[in-house]
Design an enzyme around this catalytic site. Structure first.
Site, PDB file in Angstrom:
ATOM      1  N   SER A   1     -94.090   6.911  15.771  1.00  0.00           N
ATOM      2  CA  SER A   1     -94.691   5.570  15.861  1.00  0.00           C
ATOM      3  C   SER A   1     -96.159   5.558  15.429  1.00  0.00           C
ATOM      4  O   SER A   1     -96.448   5.752  14.263  1.00  0.00           O
ATOM      5  CB  SER A   1     -94.407   4.930  17.215  1.00  0.00           C
TER       6      SER A   1
ATOM      7  N   ASP B   1     -82.991   0.521  16.347  1.00  0.00           N
ATOM      8  CA  ASP B   1     -84.268   0.699  16.994  1.00  0.00           C
ATOM      9  C   ASP B   1     -84.818  -0.685  17.253  1.00  0.00           C
ATOM     10  O   ASP B   1     -84.984  -1.465  16.327  1.00  0.00           O
ATOM     11  CB  ASP B   1     -85.191   1.499  16.060  1.00  0.00           C
TER      12      ASP B   1
ATOM     13  N   HIS C   1     -85.852   3.891  20.242  1.00  0.00           N
ATOM     14  CA  HIS C   1     -87.096   4.166  19.549  1.00  0.00           C
ATOM     15  C   HIS C   1     -87.560   5.591  19.781  1.00  0.00           C
ATOM     16  O   HIS C   1     -88.483   6.049  19.130  1.00  0.00           O
ATOM     17  CB  HIS C   1     -88.156   3.174  20.031  1.00  0.00           C
TER      18      HIS C   1
END
Lengths: 1121, 296
Positions: free
Chosen positions: B96, B247, B276
């Site tokens: 991320s 996701d 995620h």
């Protein structure tokens, strides 16, 4: 998931725990649901010797009477607490997440600061309240000390806001907490110079800073990060010219040049101080667009002059900023003016290196590359360095105080937002249906009451808002916006409530005092809501409401099933969402609930024991007088596959139509003439529905009788004689058995298994059974177990709507839970589980238990009794004993698998002259062609070739195989590495293994069910022949015999699928006659058709059917090219 | 900087091998998130683990609100760590936010990275942050989902907001949330983790809650305001984009966007799992893919 008080206490030292108890007491007194940081603050402030209070005293400004400031703090805490939602509970309110997180954080920070114990002990004598230390260290769990807890709580944005409102900075308080009050006098003295920050005499900028610092302690005026980076590039030894790249680059460039022009300190220091910014952005624009070079020349001369001056004085320099690079790429129509400019700049750079910086920005690297392609040397000549800019925030100071990220951290106590425009479309409609006087009166009373309550609320609101706002002025300037927003929210809530009331009284009125309403001419608009055109609008309304509050929705449409019949037309809208039907149901509801007592509610009111063994009719008579007001609607939650059959719901229950008719007849005498006009509309729908249900309604509910069941089923699925036979036999047998030996519950008795092909037939029989046994087709829980984890075919004719519904719903749940949830919703229903052979392990397990114990367990161990249900499991696979049934006929032109892949394309008629072989073979009529090879394999001329399908069939087989794969559960934690490996590489192996084990499983399951019923394949070939014949005769009628028509095979598949799905027997024929016939006629008129011309009916791929023909899932019109 | 960076950010080097591998955790987690991935790589790599300054495991005093206003200071931190460790070339795995950081780092110093592996990345982190912020509001402050939404839409309509969100995108997030309503009610962590893995949910909740709330909001705002579109073309380092097939935070189209816009040789791997945080929920699967990507 709040934590219980006792669990939280174990992390705390005694002193802290007692403080926490205080906080819990505060929460309990106010009957709040949870104990939050705010409660803790309130408790900490009220403690007899409060560390917090003491720290506040030191942190506050002495220029203001402390009593007043503390009073302000108490008020602001109180106001914030008032906003929290309250709930009635006898137990101690548990610790909220935020407070628990604060406790954990303080634990962590305590661990990080072992040295401060020493410090504390040193100063504990100074501190009036001794902080318990030392002793806690020895214990296993690091117990949180009060000081650390307070420090952590102060980090909570809600808390720091509350302090901010009273004019305290939480960072100051923290500082005061950490630093012992040794130099109290001097610090006070120094603080005395600060103005009291919560007074209204602050300038904007100061208040800005205050707000900012309140939220982010320790923050000083920062230099914008972007600017810093830009100056870094410029200042490096080489002194490159920065070219900013990124979506936010232009903004960053603007911010940088602005701050340079303003001469802001701190951005460029050292050598770079005192740079002059000159922009040639405008000039470039003029050059490119108007070819006006004059100004540019002047500007550049000016630049040169300035640079000369700098050279002379030995300092400073020029930043020449050309803005967006895009401007230089775009070629004006007036010729190339850019290249000379680029060269000119390059030569300037050459001369005034270290004095001149070029500067620009560009959206993306791609554009820069283009520029470089045009001017290959530009990077070197201009001395460019690309600087990626990824943050749009040009400057943090000034922006932050207003930051809405931190704004309004205090929840709006109890208020919830509802879309304020909610009322406009719906309430307008609402008023068109008047209530009778009695109901109207009651309604108005309630509205008045509500308004009073509402205004009380808003007064309270104003009060609570006004109070902090005078305190707040100094702090963040959010007060106003919040007020407005709140009032809005309040208003819209009020209107929503009023709306709900209207609704309620309308309903009551129409149910109870039906006749007066009925005779009113206003029934007209309510009826006219039905037509298709209105559908989309409804859906929007629905969306608005659903955005607002789910619970409102439910109360709006309490009575779903009755509306079914009339609004069903809207379902033909290809893009219609479930909400359409829902809304229109809601609208029609009023009308319908007058007409009849709905059957499902009746069923619900009957004996809870084994209701499906009762005749709905019996109970109907006993309950027909009752209003279904308490009735919870059977929400149709057809998952995944259910969407396919949306049209099947159109076949309404015969009971309903019967009731309708009876009531209509009864009413027709009394109602006005307008109603007669309406009844035409209604009867049209009845006609439609009765064509597919039993014509003479009297006979149908002769239940318990095998014949009647059979008849009801055969009406729905005409082609599965044997299966219908066995199903009705099984059902009537079981029914009989139950009647004779009540109480004896043989497990598995209420289980049936449908084997073999014909997916639509199976589903339709299931829904027919639901109708027969439970009185409504809504009493069907339908779930496709094979659809887990794989995406549906886009644009499939089988799923025009609710494409992802299943996906959304299943998120975070196991399939078993999903099933369990549905079962809980509909305790009396037919449960239709498709493709059990493809169920995942969890479901297998649940089903195993269910068939043995009569209870379906979910993954949490809860069980749902399934004794009042009929469970139908299906499998398209063939059991071992049954192989020959299907394999018997090998050369099927249109296997079911292929039909299931049908897409919902728009159709198109193309005109070609003598395609491919049409030159040689001079035949006429209709034939079906594949796209690739135009070989004909079926036609009205009885030419049959079969290999044409094969290629495409192979393809299908492939995808079919893939679907076969047992859906993997998403839990990978339990997967050892090797297994995952195998999944990756050796697909074939693992698949065959797993499918084998699951095969064993379902064969075992199937052996326990009461009866296995084999389904024949649907004879698509026959239907195909019929369609071809139909089309051929239609074609001959409309365009004459000499023109040939080629039907693309895909279209054929689409038509077959539609015919399969359609409820009416003649639907496809009707469609051919109306839609296709019309289009052919149009084509005939439009084009000059010669004997050589060939019409082609093809699928217009990529364009999904927008408007469907009534009664069938085929386009309502066909495009002509 | 006034403090020892390696200590402050809990830098650890584990494993034996001649090549360096950086594992950088994402938002709401800390280095412990890689725990299950580590064993597969320790034999052949020297793995560098560190915490982002915003992580809950880092002393919040180190978080300088004036400094960490964009992603670049995070990149600086990374460079400083690598410099302190004497690393001149390494492979980088980022999740991320760290994926974004990795992209920026590789633009600034391409020679430092042999390979970028981006997990659950998004050029804008749009979805994750929206949901994360709302998740924090809902879960940490016990807000009602409606309150959170109202607050959020006001935040977006704020004149000071320049994140480049279009209203339509927000609507999409909201409607996704709406559809997921029940999942949301159960909390953000289970939703982000995406699968029914209670231990993973617990783990994520733990690390998420460890963050100081003001810091987590500040960082999510930073990420909000970040937009890597336009600069992706500057990446020259070969990349591998790993995404789970479902996701909440990252729409499937993102992988394609990366593939077409990243400047270097880019491969896309879709993990057949959801959520995620595949390193928590599907470590075996993820390790496989990472290993394969590293060997290419």
């Amino acid at each position: 998931m709040p934590t219980s008080v006792t669990a939280a206490r174990q992390f705390l030292t005694e002193e802290t725990a007692s403080a926490l108890d205080e906080a819990v007491a505060v929460a309990r007194r106010r009957s709040h649901a949870q104990t939050t940081s705010l409660h803790a603050v309130s408790a900490l402030l009220s403690l007899p010797s409060s560390t917090l209070r003491e720290a506040c005293t030191r942190a506050r400004s002495s220029a203001y009477p402390s009593r007043l400031q503390f009073r302000a703090l108490e008020l602001s805490v109180g106001v914030s607490l008032d906003r929290l939602p309250s709930s009635k509970s006898d137990e101690d309110p548990p610790i909220s997440n935020s407070l628990m997180a604060a406790i954990k954080r303080s634990q962590a920070s305590q661990r990080r600061h072992p040295e401060s114990y020493h410090l504390q002990q040193l100063h504990s004598s100074n501190n009036s309240n001794a902080i318990a230390t030392g002793c806690s260290q020895a214990q296993a769990i690091l117990k949180v000390e009060l000081k650390y807890l307070i420090l952590s709580i102060l980090d909570d944005p809600i808390v720091s806001r509350v302090f901010g409102e009273a004019g305290f900075r939480s960072c100051d308080i923290k500082l005061a907490l950490v630093r012992p009050p040794v130099t109290q006098v001097s610090s006070r003295f120094s603080r005395a110079h600060c103005p009291p920050i919560f007074l209204c005499n602050l300038t904007d900028s100061v208040s800005g800073r205050v707000g900012y610092n309140l939220l982010f302690p320790g923050q000083e005026d920062g230099v914008d990060e972007n600017c810093k980076r830009i100056s870094e590039v410029m200042a490096k030894n080489s002194g490159k010219s920065p070219l900013l790249v990124g979506v936010c680059a232009i903004e960053a460039l603007r911010a940088f040049t602005e701050s340079l022009t303003k001469g802001k300190s701190g951005i460029l220091d050292g050598d770079l101080a005192g740079l002059i910014v000159i922009s040639i952005e405008k000039e470039i624009n003029e050059i490119v667009n108007e070819g006006n070079e004059e100004k540019m020349g002047l500007k550049l001369k000016e630049v040169e002059a300035t640079l000369e001056k700098c050279n002379g004085s030995g300092g400073g320099g020029v930043v020449l900023h050309f803005g967006d690079l895009k401007g230089l790429i775009f070629d004006g129509a007036l010729g190339d003016f850019v290249s000379p400019l680029v060269l000119r700049l390059a030569s300037l750079m050459e001369v005034y290196r270290r004095r001149l910086w070029l500067m620009g920005a560009v959206d993306s690297v791609e554009i820069y590359r283009k520029f470089c392609d045009k001017f290959p040397n530009v990077e070197k000549d201009w001395d460019l360095q690309l600087l990626p800019i990824t943050s749009s925030k040009s400057s943090f100071d000034g922006a932050y105080p207003k930051s809405s990220l931190m704004r309004s951290f205090v929840p709006f106590g109890g208020l919830f937002p509802t879309p304020s425009d909610l009322k406009s479309p719906l309430s307008g409609w609402n008023q068109s249906i008047p209530r009778c006087n009695l109901c109207n009166e009651k309604y108005e009373q309630e509205v008045d009451a509500l308004k009073k309550a509402g205004s009380a609320v808003s007064v309270a609101d104003q009060y609570s808002e006004n109070l902090p706002s005078w305190l707040r002025m100094a702090a963040v300037d959010t007060g106003k916006g919040e007020d407005v927003a709140k009032t809005k929210a309040g208003e819209s809530m009020l209107s929503a409530k009023v709306f709900g009331l209207q609704k309620k009284w309308n309903d009551i009125c129409q149910r109870v005092h039906c006749t007066p309403t009925f005779t009113k001419s206003d029934i007209n608009p309510s009826m006219s809501q039905v037509p298709i055109v209105k559908g989309p609008q409804f859906s929007m309304d629905q969306k608005q409401t659903s955005n607002g509050d789910l619970s409102i929705n439910e109360s709006l449409f309490p009575n779903q099933s009755p509306g079914r019949q009339i609004h069903m037309q809207t379902n033909f809208l290809p893009k219609s969402t479930p909400s359409i039907s829902c809304t229109s149901e809601g609208r029609n509801m009023n009308f319908h609930s007058v007409l009849h007592v709905d059957v499902p509610s009746v069923t619900q009111q009957t004996d809870k024991d084994v209701p499906w063994f009762h005749h709905p009719q019996q109970s109907l008579s006993s309950c027909s007088g009752r209003t279904p007001s308490s009735f919870v609607p059977p929400v149709t939650t057809d998952l995944k596959l259910g969407t396919i059959y949306a049209s099947t719901t159109q076949e309404s229950k015969t009971t309903k139509s019967l009731n309708h008719r009876e009531h209509l007849q009864r009413f027709s005498g009394s109602v006005s003439t307008e109603f007669d006009a309406n009844s035409e509309v209604t009867s049209y729908q009845f006609a439609q529905s009765s064509s597919c249900s039993v014509p003479s309604s009297g006979e149908q509910f002769d239940l318990g009788d095998y014949k009647s069941i059979k008849k009801a089923l055969a009406e729905k699925v005409g082609w599965q004689d044997e299966a219908v036979n066995s199903v009705s036999q099984a059902v009537s047998q079981v029914r009989h058995k139950y009647r004779s030996f009540r109480g004896i519950n043989c497990k598995g008795d209420n289980w049936l298994t449908f084997l073999g092909p014909d997916r639509v037939g199976k589903k339709r029989i299931a829904s027919a059974l639901a109708d027969v046994l439970f009185g409504s087709q809504e009493c069907l829980v339908s779930l496709d177990l094979s659809s887990q984890g794989k995406l549906g075919h886009p644009n499939s004719i089988f799923e025009c709507k609710e494409l992802n519904r299943h996906d959304e719903m299943s998120r975070g749940k196991t399939v078993s839970d999903l099933i369990a949830e549905e079962l809980r919703k509909k305790p009396h229903s037919v449960v239709f589980l498709e493709n059990v052979d493809k169920a995942d392990y969890g479901v297998q397990h649940s089903l195993d238990l269910a068939i043995r114990t009569g209870k379906f367990p979910d993954s949490h161990g809860r069980e749902i009794s399934i004794n009042n249900m009929v469970l139908i499991t299906t499998s398209s696979s063939i059991t071992k004993g049954n192989v020959n049934v299907i394999c018997g006929n090998k050369d099927v032109k249109f296997p079911e698998r292929r039909i299931l892949g049908a897409k919902n394309w728009q159709m198109q008629i193309l005109v070609g002259s003598a395609s491919d072989d049409a030159g040689k073979s001079n035949y006429m009529g209709v034939r079906v062609t594949t796209v690739k090879e135009a070989s004909t394999f079926t036609s009205a001329n009885k030419r049959k070739t079969r290999n044409a399908v094969e290629s495409s069939e192979l393809e299908k087989t492939d995808t079919g195989e893939r679907e076969h794969k047992v859906p993997r559960s998403c839990l990978d934690l339990n997967f050892p590495v090797e297994e995952a490996d195998e999944e990756d590489m050796g697909l074939g192996l693992s698949k065959s293994e797993s499918s084998e084990s699951s095969e064993n499983w379902w064969e075992e399951l199937f052996s326990q069910v009461y009866k296995k019923i084999h389904f024949k394949p649907f004879d698509f070939d026959e239907v195909a022949d019929k369609i071809v014949k139909e089309i051929s005769s239609q074609c001959q009628r409309t365009v004459g015999t000499e023109v040939a028509l080629e039907i693309d095979e895909e279209v054929m598949v689409q038509m077959l699928a539609a015919a399969w799905l359609s409820d009416k027997k003649e639907a496809i024929e009707d469609w051919v006659a109306e839609v296709l016939g019309r289009s052919l006629a149009e084509a005939g008129q439009k084009y000059n058709l010669t004997p050589q011309s060939v019409l082609k009916l093809v699928a217009y791929k990529g364009d999904v059917v927008k408007e469907q023909a009534p009664g069938i899932r085929l386009p309502a019109k066909i495009n002509l090219n | 900087m006034g403090y020892n960076l390696l200590d402050a950010l809990n830098v650890r080097v584990v494993g034996s091998g001649d090549r360096y591998l950086v594992l950088a955790h994402g938002f709401g987690t800390d280095q412990s998130v890689w725990q299950r991935i580590l064993p597969l790589f320790t034999p052949s790599y020297r793995i560098i683990l560190y915490d982002l300054v915003c992580a809950g495991s880092v002393n919040p005093d180190y978080f300088d609100f004036t400094r960490y206003t964009t992603l670049d200071p995070y990149v600086d931190d990374l460079f400083n760590i690598l410099k302190a460790l004497g690393v001149d070339r390494c492979a980088y795995v980022g999740h991320s936010v760290s994926a974004m950081i990795g992209i920026l780092a590789s633009i600034r110093r391409p020679q430092l990275f042999s390979k970028l592996i981006l997990i659950g990345a998004s050029p804008r982190c749009v979805f994750f942050t929206v949901e994360l912020v709302l998740g924090i509001l809902i879960e940490l402050y016990g807000w009602d989902i409606k309150n959170a939404k109202l607050w959020f839409s006001r935040f977006l309509n704020d004149e000071d907001y320049h994140g480049g969100f279009e209203q339509g995108e927000i609507e999409k997030v909201f409607s996704a949330m709406e559809a997921n309503y029940e999942a949301w009610v159960n909390g953000f962590a289970p939703l982000a983790v995406g699968a029914d893995v209670p231990t993973a949910v617990r783990e994520f909740s733990r690390t998420l809650f460890n963050m100081r709330p003001d810091i987590s909001l500040f960082v999510s705002r930073t990420v909000f305001n970040s937009d890597l579109r336009g600069v992706l073309g500057l990446v020259r380092v070969p990349c591998c984009v790993i995404q789970t097939s479902r996701d909440v935070s990252v729409p499937a189209s993102v992988a394609d966007y990366f593939r077409t816009h990243l400047g270097g040789r880019t491969t896309v791997e879709i993990l057949r799992t959801e959520g995620h945080l595949p390193h928590l929920t599907a470590p075996a699967l993820l390790s496989q893919v990472i290993r394969r990507a590293l060997s290419r």
